[in-house]
Design a protein around this motif. Structure first.
Motif: not given
Length: 197
Positions: A31-33, A112-117
């Motif tokens: 949920m945070e993601l 697009q970079q949030v999941a990698r972070l």
């Protein structure tokens, strides 16, 4: 007088969650993601609109509404992240969220970079968990060892020292053997070893 206190008996009591702690951690982290991805998308939309406003000189932001989420994780990526989230211990869930929010505020990444972070934060937390588990194991091993001087215990098993018995003949030994013993004080009794004839 209010009737609300009288009507509270009709309310259903709050239910305890039937989820396991691991499931709750998984749901909380995912949920945070999702929330951070929505926020990153909103910020990206605002940056794009600010750029358009500067280029055109006209502000139509009051007319436009915030668009719905257009970026979503692929099913494979979602499963990988859920797998990593399931490994996080409940006591590390809060620190993981705080670290993720801190990095989001510092870097302001694209959607697009949030999941990698997020994955990098989870890996960091897993490494910290592993290090603390190793330190805990070492502490437990040391606390279970028998007390005592380890250096002396290992030394005693290797060599026995007898200061009065020696197989090596020395000059001082010959000199001491030929001289009579010094006279003792009156308070000390005279001890002489029986001489073998």
């Amino acid at each position: 007088m209010s009737l609300i206190p009288w009507l509270r008996w009709n309310e259903t009591p709050p239910r305890l969650s039937s989820q396991s702690p691991a499931e709750m951690v998984l749901d909380t982290l995912m949920m945070e993601l999702a929330g951070q991805m929505r926020e990153a998308e909103r910020q990206q939309w605002e940056r794009n609109n600010a750029g358009k406003k500067i280029r055109t000189g006209v502000d139509y932001s009051w007319l436009a509404s915030t668009p719905r989420s257009t970026y979503d994780l692929s099913p494979g990526e979602r499963l990988q992240l859920e797998d990593v989230c399931a490994k996080i211990h409940p006591s590390y869930c809060g620190p993981a969220i705080l670290r993720f929010r801190q990095l989001m505020a510092e870097q302001e990444p694209e959607v697009q970079q949030v999941a990698r972070l997020f994955r990098s934060v989870l890996q960091e937390v897993l490494e910290r968990m592993k290090e603390e588990e190793e330190a805990h194991k070492l502490t437990r091993q040391w606390s279970l060892r028998p007390r005592g001087n380890l250096a002396l215990a290992s030394f005693k098993t290797r060599a026995r020292i007898s200061p009065f018995a020696s197989d090596i003949r020395t000059i001082s030994e010959d000199v001491e053997r030929d001289t009579p013993p010094p006279p003792r004080a009156w308070s000390m009794p005279e001890f002489r070893a029986p001489q073998a004839d």
